[in-house]
Design an enzyme around this catalytic site. Structure first.
Site, mmCIF file in Angstrom:
data_model
loop_
_atom_site.group_PDB
_atom_site.id
_atom_site.type_symbol
_atom_site.label_atom_id
_atom_site.label_comp_id
_atom_site.label_asym_id
_atom_site.label_seq_id
_atom_site.Cartn_x
_atom_site.Cartn_y
_atom_site.Cartn_z
ATOM 1 N N PRO A 152 4.617 99.644 58.786
ATOM 2 C CA PRO A 152 3.173 99.780 58.588
ATOM 3 C C PRO A 152 2.378 98.509 58.892
ATOM 4 O O PRO A 152 1.249 98.570 59.373
ATOM 5 C CB PRO A 152 3.059 100.165 57.107
ATOM 6 C CG PRO A 152 4.331 100.924 56.837
ATOM 7 C CD PRO A 152 5.377 100.209 57.649
ATOM 8 N N TRP B 93 6.207 105.355 62.829
ATOM 9 C CA TRP B 93 6.051 105.669 64.249
ATOM 10 C C TRP B 93 7.395 105.631 64.971
ATOM 11 O O TRP B 93 7.501 105.124 66.090
ATOM 12 C CB TRP B 93 5.049 104.729 64.932
ATOM 13 C CG TRP B 93 3.635 105.004 64.541
ATOM 14 C CD1 TRP B 93 2.829 104.235 63.759
ATOM 15 C CD2 TRP B 93 2.850 106.157 64.902
ATOM 16 N NE1 TRP B 93 1.608 104.832 63.591
ATOM 17 C CE2 TRP B 93 1.582 106.009 64.289
ATOM 18 C CE3 TRP B 93 3.111 107.292 65.670
ATOM 19 C CZ2 TRP B 93 0.581 106.957 64.431
ATOM 20 C CZ3 TRP B 93 2.106 108.230 65.804
ATOM 21 C CH2 TRP B 93 0.852 108.064 65.200
ATOM 22 N N ILE B 94 8.415 106.196 64.349
ATOM 23 C CA ILE B 94 9.755 106.177 64.923
ATOM 24 C C ILE B 94 10.000 107.473 65.702
ATOM 25 O O ILE B 94 9.955 108.568 65.136
ATOM 26 C CB ILE B 94 10.829 106.000 63.839
ATOM 27 C CG1 ILE B 94 10.514 104.758 62.988
ATOM 28 C CG2 ILE B 94 12.206 105.909 64.478
ATOM 29 C CD1 ILE B 94 10.376 103.468 63.765
ATOM 30 N N GLU C 65 13.631 95.421 77.000
ATOM 31 C CA GLU C 65 13.465 95.278 78.453
ATOM 32 C C GLU C 65 13.693 96.624 79.136
ATOM 33 O O GLU C 65 12.915 97.051 79.987
ATOM 34 C CB GLU C 65 14.427 94.232 79.005
ATOM 35 C CG GLU C 65 14.029 92.806 78.685
ATOM 36 C CD GLU C 65 14.946 91.803 79.349
ATOM 37 O OE1 GLU C 65 15.989 92.211 79.909
ATOM 38 O OE2 GLU C 65 14.620 90.604 79.326
ATOM 39 N N ARG D 77 10.805 98.922 78.247
ATOM 40 C CA ARG D 77 9.569 98.678 78.995
ATOM 41 C C ARG D 77 9.682 99.156 80.430
ATOM 42 O O ARG D 77 8.687 99.610 81.008
ATOM 43 C CB ARG D 77 9.204 97.194 78.912
ATOM 44 C CG ARG D 77 8.628 96.851 77.550
ATOM 45 C CD ARG D 77 8.463 95.379 77.272
ATOM 46 N NE ARG D 77 7.965 95.216 75.909
ATOM 47 C CZ ARG D 77 8.083 94.104 75.199
ATOM 48 N NH1 ARG D 77 8.677 93.046 75.737
ATOM 49 N NH2 ARG D 77 7.613 94.043 73.962
ATOM 50 N N ARG E 202 -10.993 123.283 95.670
ATOM 51 C CA ARG E 202 -12.373 123.373 95.162
ATOM 52 C C ARG E 202 -13.348 123.064 96.286
ATOM 53 O O ARG E 202 -13.203 122.044 96.984
ATOM 54 C CB ARG E 202 -12.559 122.380 94.016
ATOM 55 C CG ARG E 202 -13.964 122.316 93.450
ATOM 56 C CD ARG E 202 -14.228 123.490 92.531
ATOM 57 N NE ARG E 202 -15.412 123.229 91.720
ATOM 58 C CZ ARG E 202 -16.617 123.764 91.944
ATOM 59 N NH1 ARG E 202 -16.803 124.587 92.982
ATOM 60 N NH2 ARG E 202 -17.618 123.490 91.143
ATOM 61 N N GLU F 171 5.981 100.294 73.202
ATOM 62 C CA GLU F 171 6.891 99.222 73.649
ATOM 63 C C GLU F 171 6.164 97.891 73.831
ATOM 64 O O GLU F 171 6.453 97.125 74.753
ATOM 65 C CB GLU F 171 7.601 99.609 74.953
ATOM 66 C CG GLU F 171 8.378 100.919 74.888
ATOM 67 C CD GLU F 171 9.601 100.848 73.986
ATOM 68 O OE1 GLU F 171 9.906 99.758 73.481
ATOM 69 O OE2 GLU F 171 10.225 101.895 73.771
#
Length: 392
Positions: free
Chosen positions: A135, A163-164, A249, A252, A277, A372
């Site tokens: 938190p 937030w896992i 790493e 990310r 369109r 991340e």
């Protein structure tokens, strides 16, 4: 961060990679595209798709073949993630979080830990993720408060993670804790554990998110959770910060690949719509204003892809690549947001309808700038590493 020995560098035959990517494309067309909107709109865990990903070996994608994984290089892994994300980004998070956990064990675990856990991770028998965020501790990992106190042959762990990813459906996590709360600097007091669900380990509330639907994100609560000392990754306290960030790493690079996929997918949808369109008697793709947008989108998506592959190649060479991974994550995630926004504008009013897929890309893309490590932090990492590599 420790680098992989050169003998462990991974490569793949071009034909083999092409065949694997072709199989991924067929799976997306046959299984993913027909169900994505239903699962996303209703926030439903894609159980059948997860079973199929297990069957395809995606939960062992980057785990070495000696442990039953596919042993794919990061470059191939990034291409897989980008392909899937160009149609549905969220499901790549299910195996990405799992593979970061596996990466920590494979890179830094003891031989006994590798032999015990990696085959089960690779097969998908045990699935999970990375439990770092708290938190009051996100990008600043050294601010975590979850503690592990040695008690004979065990550690007693108390604290909360938030937030896992895979919190509800996962069964095991790489858990970052403080084993020495008084350590100075703080990172020297951090350790990483292999933490399976058992007594003292409970799951808290599931978060209702703007995007990134169908993958469960929730709290993990540890209340006198007793863990054998043999689950300390590497067997030595105080190494957890570097073990966790080493896995990031790969994380990310994954987020960058997801950004590439979202940027590509947004471009694809915008290109299709612009040709169908019509206004003023011709497709809007023939209007200069739309051409300018598409030209920027194409270039942005291509640049994001090249930066991501550059980072993945450095990772495969066993080099330190926090700067390269940071550049890829930063640029590709921003490309995803910008391309999805421009695609929304090209779709006009229809973009605001859930009958069109583009709104999902916009919702999902925003997370990539946060997950991340925030993009603000990425820029700081890039700058510091650049200066360090270019001393006066």
């Amino acid at each position: 961060m420790a680098s992989l020995p050169k003998e462990e560098m991974r490569t793949i035959d071009a034909d083999e990679e092409a065949a694997f990517l072709d199989a991924i494309d067929r799976w997306i067309e046959r299984e993913v595209k027909p169900v994505v909107m239903h699962h996303d709109h209703n926030d439903i865990w894609p159980e059948e798709l997860v079973a199929q990903m297990v069957e395809m070996g995606l939960f062992g994608a980057t785990i070495g073949q000696e442990y039953g994984g596919l042993g794919l290089p990061a470059t191939t892994y990034a291409k897989i993630v980008a392909r899937i994300s160009s149609y549905w980004m969220a499901i790549t998070g299910i195996f990405n979080s799992h593979l970061i956990m596996a990466c920590a064990v494979e890179r830094f675990g003891t031989p006994v830990q590798k032999a015990k856990w990696l085959p089960k991770f690779a097969s998908g028998e045990i699935r999970g993720g990375l439990a770092l965020t708290e938190p009051n501790a996100g990008t600043d990992l050294q601010a975590i408060r979850t503690t592990a106190v040695r008690d004979g042959d065990h550690y007693v762990i108390n604290g909360t993670k938030t937030w896992i990813s895979n919190a509800i459906k996962g069964s095991c996590f790489a858990l970052l804790v403080k084993t020495d709360a008084k350590a100075d600097p703080r990172y020297k007091g951090m350790s990483l554990f292999i933490a399976p669900k058992q007594e003292g380990f409970t799951v808290g509330k599931k978060f209702d998110k703007l995007g990134y639907k169908a993958i469960d994100s929730a709290e993990l609560i540890f209340d006198n959770y007793r863990l054998p000392a043999e689950n300390l990754i590497g067997g030595v306290e105080g190494q957890g910060f570097f073990q966790a960030t080493g896995g990031l790493e790969l994380g990310r690079i994954n987020v960058a690949a997801r950004g590439v996929g979202l940027a590509d997918g947004s471009l694809r949808l915008a290109t299709e719509y612009a040709q169908l369109r019509q206004t003023m008697g011709k497709p809007i793709a023939d209007h200069q204003a739309i051409q300018l947008k598409i030209g920027e989108m194409v270039t942005r998506a291509r640049a994001a892809r090249l930066l991501t592959l550059d980072a993945a190649e450095a990772y495969d060479r066993g080099e330190r690549c926090d700067m390269e991974a940071g550049m890829a994550k930063y640029f590709a995630s921003e490309a995803a947001v910008r391309n999805s926004e421009e695609a929304m504008r090209i779709h006009g009013g229809y973009a605001y309808s859930k009958e069109y897929e583009i709104e999902r890309y916009y919702r999902d893309a925003l997370l990539m700038c946060i997950g991340e490590g925030t993009n603000e932090m990425q820029r700081m990492i890039i700058s510091k590493q650049w200066v360090k590599r270019n001393p006066v």
